[in-house]
Design an enzyme around this catalytic site. Sequence first.
Site, short mmCIF file in Angstrom:
data_model
loop_
_atom_site.label_atom_id
_atom_site.label_comp_id
_atom_site.label_asym_id
_atom_site.label_seq_id
_atom_site.Cartn_x
_atom_site.Cartn_y
_atom_site.Cartn_z
N MET A 13 25.07 93.89 49.49
CA MET A 13 25.42 94.96 50.42
C MET A 13 26.44 95.90 49.76
O MET A 13 27.14 96.64 50.44
CB MET A 13 25.99 94.38 51.72
CG MET A 13 24.94 93.56 52.48
SD MET A 13 25.19 93.51 54.26
CE MET A 13 26.81 92.80 54.35
N LEU A 40 30.78 95.97 45.17
CA LEU A 40 30.57 94.86 44.25
C LEU A 40 31.85 94.41 43.58
O LEU A 40 32.78 95.19 43.36
CB LEU A 40 29.55 95.27 43.18
CG LEU A 40 28.21 95.74 43.75
CD1 LEU A 40 27.26 96.09 42.61
CD2 LEU A 40 27.58 94.70 44.66
N HIS A 86 29.49 89.29 42.39
CA HIS A 86 28.13 89.86 42.29
C HIS A 86 27.69 89.95 40.82
O HIS A 86 26.54 89.68 40.48
CB HIS A 86 28.09 91.26 42.89
CG HIS A 86 28.43 91.32 44.35
ND1 HIS A 86 29.64 91.75 44.81
CD2 HIS A 86 27.70 91.00 45.44
CE1 HIS A 86 29.65 91.70 46.13
NE2 HIS A 86 28.50 91.24 46.54
N LYS A 135 26.64 80.87 46.14
CA LYS A 135 27.01 79.73 47.00
C LYS A 135 28.13 80.09 47.98
O LYS A 135 28.41 79.33 48.89
CB LYS A 135 27.46 78.55 46.13
CG LYS A 135 26.34 77.89 45.37
CD LYS A 135 26.85 76.62 44.68
CE LYS A 135 25.77 76.00 43.81
NZ LYS A 135 26.28 74.80 43.11
N LYS A 136 28.79 81.20 47.76
CA LYS A 136 29.83 81.64 48.70
C LYS A 136 29.26 81.69 50.13
O LYS A 136 29.90 81.30 51.08
CB LYS A 136 30.33 83.03 48.26
CG LYS A 136 31.09 83.81 49.30
CD LYS A 136 32.51 83.40 49.33
CE LYS A 136 33.39 84.18 50.28
NZ LYS A 136 32.81 85.12 51.15
N SER A 185 33.92 91.04 49.57
CA SER A 185 34.14 92.46 49.85
C SER A 185 35.16 92.61 50.97
O SER A 185 35.87 93.61 51.04
CB SER A 185 32.82 93.10 50.26
OG SER A 185 31.88 92.93 49.22
O1 PAF Z 1 24.77 88.25 51.15
C1 PAF Z 1 24.61 89.46 51.40
O2 PAF Z 1 25.25 90.35 50.81
C2 PAF Z 1 23.61 89.88 52.47
O3 PAF Z 1 23.57 88.97 53.51
C3 PAF Z 1 22.21 90.13 51.90
C4 PAF Z 1 21.60 88.88 51.33
C5 PAF Z 1 22.27 91.22 50.83
C6 PAF Z 1 21.28 90.62 53.02
O4 PAF Z 1 21.74 91.79 53.60
#
Ligand code: PAF
Length: 278
Positions: free
Chosen positions: A26, A29, A33, A144-145, A182
């Site tokens: 989402m 980052l 990520h 895994k978070k 985030s």
């Molecule tokens: O973990 C996330 O950031 C969200 O739940 C995902 C998997 C991108 C779905 O919107």
Amino acid sequence: MEIITDIPALRARLQRESAIAFVPTMGNLHEGHLSLVRLAQKKADCVVASIFVNRLQFAPSEDFDQYPRTLADDCKLLQNQGVNVVFAPDEKGIYPEPQEFLLEPPPLANTLEGEFRPGFFRGVMTVVLKLFNIVQPQVTVFGKKDYQQLQLVRAMVRQLNLPLEIIAGETARASDGLALSSRNRYLGSEERAEAVRLHRVLSEIKHAVGAGNRNFLQLCKNAHENLASHGWEVDYIALQQRDTLAPAGVDDPDLVVLAAARLGKTRLIDNLEVSAGA
Ligand code: PAF
């Protein structure tokens, strides 16, 4: 790196790829990520990362509008990490019409996070399935978070026979142990110093269980009280079986302790895998 915002252009670009590894995000980052991207890069020559804040997984009372949107910075990080394609659709791209077909997740989705965020996993699973259909990767990487999300995605892939390998990435942490998220950016400086307590109480449970303590309820209660006495509002702290996320039994060897708690206005989640000791 190509930044693609619409589905036909993405499909055309990915047609020439024989193996795609996919990291859905989402945005906003951080190193967590990027560590997932690095795992993806070990699995396929073409790595696609998506950036889409999915309204469907936010309750009306939640932070959809405030959720940090930092597309330009995110793209720089992904470019430096060597990602091949960023898929950054707008809302109309993913939801051109009201999303009336929704993926109904199993009862596991109504426990833990799902108990406190009703409908959350229906929204997550629906968009994840849509993204899988759009990107059509061979491999996907989840952190895994979000442990319950990871297990639900695994169940979806199994039960819906999706031709996909799922790789799980370890939780990235700040040097004091706080899980990167985030939402950490919502924390004030005092809250940030306090936030590490969540990881600390989970570590204490991990070590106690590793040392042979089987009084799971008491351990979780102690952790709950510790957090509450330092101003946290605790949603849950629970020791569960790792694969099913059912409550842990005294003979289960592979466990995970999961927690969600609010510090001021910020809701944090974290978990640790736990191996039961003798
Ligand atoms: O973990 C996330 O950031 C969200 O739940 C995902 C998997 C991108 C779905 O919107």
